[in-house]
Design an enzyme around this catalytic site. Structure first.
Site, PDB file in Angstrom:
ATOM      1  CE1 TYR A 142     -35.074  28.130  31.543  1.00 50.89           C
ATOM      2  CE2 TYR A 142     -35.752  27.914  29.258  1.00 50.89           C
ATOM      3  CZ  TYR A 142     -34.786  28.214  30.207  1.00 50.89           C
ATOM      4  OH  TYR A 142     -33.532  28.607  29.798  1.00 50.89           O
ATOM      5  CE  LYS A 190     -22.562  18.872  36.360  1.00 51.39           C
ATOM      6  NZ  LYS A 190     -21.157  18.810  35.871  1.00 51.39           N
ATOM      7  CG  ASP A 250     -28.865  30.993  22.668  1.00 50.81           C
ATOM      8  OD1 ASP A 250     -29.557  30.644  21.700  1.00 50.81           O
ATOM      9  OD2 ASP A 250     -29.270  31.762  23.547  1.00 50.81           O
TER      10      ASP A 250
END
Length: 359
Positions: A142, A190, A250
């Site tokens: 971001y 990951k 979320d």
């Protein structure tokens, strides 16, 4: 204890739920003998409308001069529905996170007793779930540069960057949280594909021996996403990078069955911030129907993490549990029983806290 709050009610239902949170803060202070003051400031769409900036300098100074920040909600259809808007409320949120050094988002996920049936998951899967998601908040995809599109508009690119210092800072917090809870930490990455994730895992493996009392496991993000649904009681503290954390938190929010019961904290280098996760819900703004409990539970986290007052935080949680048991809830949680207004729920919780007798 005397403390000062920066109050950023924001957009949509923010002002309504913030009013209930301040009632609760006042009730806690009266009961425990504290004093507080607060200073209001603009953020989000209302700040753009007023001064053209979603996070004005004046708001930043107010936050820096406070012991903690209470934040309501941010966002407006006026900007969501305008793809050509050059200034958006969400830019204020990113700017606030970076300016205050809000490097860690803490999002507790727990199922209140008697509320298990609200989850879309089977009751036996969610019963007893109680874990903390720790998301790195000021770096990663971001914020990485370069970021943009090619001149012909046919290629887009984002850059994910993490430094050792950023990773060590968030992992230290996560390990210490695990020590204060059930002593289990899940590091999500990951590392089989991404270079940044391999650095995350390397740093975590190096730090692990310093926290010998914590059981540490490593899990790829896709496996973690599946595990959150299959067996949410598996987790105690889960820590991950910005993008993965955004998605997983979320996903994890469905475990409790209601966005209206989920608070969060953003731990900062300068001042920490406390907010509900549900957003501005503009359709309900001004109707006095929004659920204020997530905002109220955010004040519990404020007492615990900003003011080192765990008893006060526990009192707020007990009051929320009591309101659920008494079915003093807004329309989203009312099931065949009368729905209470936003302000009625706030008044009830504040009165419960103000009682002097031991419970």
């Amino acid at each position: 204890m005397n403390f000062k709050l920066a109050v950023l009610a924001g957009d949509g239902i923010g002002p309504e739920i913030m009013a209930q949170a301040l009632k609760v803060v006042q009730a806690v202070c009266t009961r425990f003998g504290h004093e507080f003051s607060c200073e209001e400031a603009l953020v989000g769409a209302c700040a753009i409308d007023a001064v053209g900036d979603p996070y004005p300098k004046e708001t930043h100074h107010t936050c820096l001069n406070a012991d903690a920040v209470l934040f309501g909600a941010l966002g407006s259809p006026k900007y969501d529905n305008n793809p050509n808007a050059k200034v958006r409320p969400e830019q204020g949120l990113l700017k606030m996170r970076k300016s205050l050094g809000l490097y860690a988002n803490l999002r507790p996920v727990s199922v209140f007793e008697g509320m298990e049936h609200h989850s879309p998951l089977k009751e036996e899967r969610v019963r007893g779930a109680d874990f903390m998601c720790v998301r790195e908040l000021t770096s990663g995809l971001y914020f990485g540069k370069p970021q943009g599109r090619s001149e012909d508009g046919n290629t887009a690119y984002d850059t994910c960057i993490y430094t050792r210092e950023e990773i060590e800072r968030i992992l230290k917090l996560a390990f210490e949280l695990a020590q204060s809870r059930r002593k289990k930490l899940t590091v999500v990455d990951k590392a089989n594909v991404l270079a940044t994730s391999r650095l995350w895992r390397q740093v975590a493996l190096e730090m692990e021996p310093r926290y010998a009392d914590v059981e540490t496991e490593y899990m790829f993000v896709d496996n973690a996403a599946m595990k959150l649904i299959q067996n949410p009681t598996h987790f105690d503290v889960l820590v991950t990078e910005n993008l993965f954390g955004d998605i997983l938190t979320d996903e994890a929010s469905v475990v409790s069955g209601s966005l209206g019961l989920l608070p969060s904290a953003s731990i900062g280098v300068h001042t920490s911030l406390f907010e509900p996760i549900h957003g501005s819900y503009p359709q309900a703004a001004g109707k006095n129907i929004a659920n204020p409990l997530a905002m109220i539970l955010s004040t519990a986290m404020l007492f615990e993490y900003a003011l080192d007052a765990p008893e006060e935080g526990r009192c707020i949680r007990d009051a929320v549990q009591a309101s659920l048991e008494a079915k003093v809830v807004t329309e989203d949680l009312a099931e065949g029983t009368p729905a209470y207004s936003t302000s009625d729920v706030g008044d009830w919780v504040a009165r419960w806290i103000a009682k002097k007798e031991e419970r």
